[in-house]
Design a protein around this motif. Structure first.
Motif, short mmCIF file in Angstrom:
data_model
loop_
_atom_site.label_atom_id
_atom_site.label_comp_id
_atom_site.label_asym_id
_atom_site.label_seq_id
_atom_site.Cartn_x
_atom_site.Cartn_y
_atom_site.Cartn_z
N ARG A 273 -5.40 11.19 3.60
CA ARG A 273 -4.85 9.95 3.16
C ARG A 273 -5.29 9.59 1.79
NH1 ARG A 273 -3.94 9.69 8.49
NH2 ARG A 273 -2.25 8.28 9.31
N ASN A 274 -6.80 9.35 1.77
CA ASN A 274 -7.30 8.97 0.43
C ASN A 274 -8.63 9.77 0.46
OD1 ASN A 274 -5.88 6.40 -0.21
ND2 ASN A 274 -6.59 5.88 1.89
N ILE B 95 -13.63 2.59 0.45
CA ILE B 95 -12.66 2.27 1.48
C ILE B 95 -12.73 0.81 1.91
CG2 ILE B 95 -11.22 2.50 3.68
CD1 ILE B 95 -11.25 5.59 2.96
N ASN C 182 -9.93 11.16 -2.22
CA ASN C 182 -11.18 10.61 -3.32
C ASN C 182 -11.77 9.36 -2.92
OD1 ASN C 182 -10.07 12.91 -4.99
ND2 ASN C 182 -8.33 11.60 -5.42
N LEU C 183 -11.47 8.83 -1.94
CA LEU C 183 -12.16 7.49 -1.45
C LEU C 183 -13.40 7.90 -0.54
CD1 LEU C 183 -9.72 4.93 -1.75
CD2 LEU C 183 -11.36 5.33 -3.53
N PHE D 89 0.91 -1.21 0.00
CA PHE D 89 -0.02 -0.27 -0.06
C PHE D 89 0.77 1.37 0.14
CE2 PHE D 89 -2.94 -3.11 1.71
CZ PHE D 89 -4.27 -2.88 1.04
N ASN E 130 2.45 7.73 2.85
CA ASN E 130 2.53 9.19 2.61
C ASN E 130 2.90 9.93 4.05
OD1 ASN E 130 0.01 9.55 4.06
ND2 ASN E 130 -0.58 10.75 2.54
N ARG F 261 -12.59 -1.75 -1.03
CA ARG F 261 -11.53 -2.07 -1.46
C ARG F 261 -10.71 -2.89 -0.38
NH1 ARG F 261 -7.57 1.94 -4.49
NH2 ARG F 261 -7.01 -0.10 -5.26
N GLU G 298 -2.75 1.20 -4.99
CA GLU G 298 -2.74 2.58 -5.29
C GLU G 298 -3.88 3.21 -4.30
OE1 GLU G 298 -0.78 4.81 -6.92
OE2 GLU G 298 0.08 2.99 -7.76
N MET G 299 -3.61 3.02 -2.87
CA MET G 299 -4.13 3.52 -1.74
C MET G 299 -3.30 3.66 -0.72
SD MET G 299 -7.33 1.35 -0.05
CE MET G 299 -8.18 2.08 1.69
N ILE G 300 -3.59 4.64 0.23
CA ILE G 300 -2.77 5.04 1.38
C ILE G 300 -3.25 4.26 2.36
CG2 ILE G 300 -1.76 6.98 3.12
CD1 ILE G 300 -0.86 7.13 0.55
#
Length: 282
Positions: free
Chosen positions: A157-158, A166, A160-161, A93, A96, A169, A129-131
Motif C-alpha cells: 500500500r504505502n 502514516i 515509502n511511509l 485517498f 489500488n 498524516r 497521495e496515499m493509499i
C-alpha cells in the motif's frame, strides 16, 4: 453511496443473485436517506433505474450517475468524509485494489469523476497521495481511530511511509488524537489484509462490537481470541475499558471451489435509523 455490479467485472456470472440484494439495499437506504449510485455506462444506468422503479424504490431519493468501475466496493474507493466545525470535507485517498490484487484504475477515479459532475455540490474534496480504503479505518467521532497493522502497514500500500509517518498524516487529515492498532485478527478468504470493518467496529465512543469465534476447532479461534485480548487492553480517552460486545460467529461459508469466504457480522452499514447487516442465510 453504491457502485452497482455489472457484466464487466467479477459479478458477471452472479448478477441474477446479487442485483436483487443491491435493489434491497437501495430500497432500505431510500426509506431513510438518499442513495448515490455509480453505473457503468448509459445502458447500465437505464437498467438500474428500471430495476429500482419497478421495485417501488422512491426515485426522488436516488441519484444515478454514469461512472465506469472495476468492482462494487464503494466503502473502499469512495471519499472519506470529515466533519469539522459542522462543515464537511471529502478526502479522495488512493485506491489500488487492496495492494494490487485486482484491477483498480477505474475505481480509483470514481470519486474525482463524481466530484467533477457536481454530485457533492459545494462540499470541497481534496485528493491525497496515499493509499487508504474506507474499510481500513474505524473512527469514533471523538478523535480515536481503530485500525489493523496488517492492513495499513502492508508493503503493497504505502511502502515509502513508516508507521509513524502514516499516523502523523492520518492525525492531521482526519483530526485525530490517537490511533489504536490491532495486531491480531483475520478472516480466511479476506482479500483486504484484515480490514477493520470486518473485525471490530465502534458503536459509540466507548463501545466496540467485534468478531469472536466460539469454536475451538475453527482456524480463526486463536487469532480472534488474541484480538479480543488486545481490545480488552485498550482504554477510552477517559481511561476506562471499552464496553466490548461480541458478535455471533456465522457458520462457515465456502465458494464453489471449496475456498472459505470471509463471513462476518461486523461488516455492517449504519444509515439513518437503521443498521444493514449481512446475514449469509444463517
Amino acid at each position: 453511496m453504491l457502485t452497482w455490479p455489472h457484466a464487466h467485472g467479477d459479478w458477471a456470472k452472479r448478477l441474477k443473485q446479487v442485483e436483487p440484494v443491491f435493489v434491497d439495499i437501495a430500497r432500505q437506504v431510500t426509506l431513510r436517506e438518499k442513495v448515490l449510485i455509480s453505473c457503468y455506462d448509459r445502458s447500465h444506468r437505464e437498467h438500474v433505474g428500471k430495476l429500482l422503479s419497478e421495485s417501488g424504490v422512491d426515485m426522488g431519493r436516488v441519484i444515478l450517475r454514469t461512472v465506469p468501475s472495476n468492482d462494487t466496493w464503494a466503502r473502499d474507493h469512495g471519499p472519506v468524509t470529515v466533519i469539522c466545525t459542522h462543515e464537511a470535507l471529502l478526502f479522495d485517498f488512493g485506491f489500488n485494489g487492496w495492494g494490487g490484487k485486482y484491477d483498480f484504475e477505474l475505481d480509483n477515479q470514481i470519486s474525482r469523476k463524481l466530484y467533477a459532475m457536481g454530485v457533492f455540490k459545494k462540499t470541497p474534496m481534496q485528493t491525497v497521495e496515499m493509499i487508504l480504503e474506507g474499510g481500513a479505518i474505524e473512527a469514533d467521532g471523538s478523535g480515536t481511530l481503530l485500525t489493523t497493522a496488517r492492513c495499513l502497514l502492508a508493503p503493497t500500500r504505502n511502502p515509502n511511509l513508516s508507521r509513524e509517518q502514516i499516523e502523523l498524516r492520518l492525525k492531521e487529515l482526519l483530526g485525530l488524537n490517537r490511533i489504536l492498532w490491532l495486531h491480531h485478527g483475520y478472516l480466511a478468504g479476506d482479500d483486504t489484509d484484515s480490514h477493520i470493518d470486518t473485525l471490530a467496529r465502534f458503536c459509540d465512543s466507548r463501545t466496540i462490537a467485534y468478531v469472536r469465534c466460539d469454536d475451538p476447532q475453527d482456524e480463526h479461534f486463536a487469532e480472534l481470541k488474541a484480538m479480543e485480548d488486545e481490545l480488552k487492553e485498550f482504554r477510552t480517552l477517559a481511561g476506562q475499558p471499552y464496553r466490548l460486545v461480541p458478535l455471533p460467529w456465522p457458520r462457515a461459508k465456502f465458494d464453489e471451489d471449496g475456498n472459505r469466504l470471509p463471513a462476518t457480522y461486523a461488516n455492517f452499514l449504519i444509515i439513518n435509523g437503521a443498521v444493514l447487516v449481512p446475514t449469509y442465510e444463517d
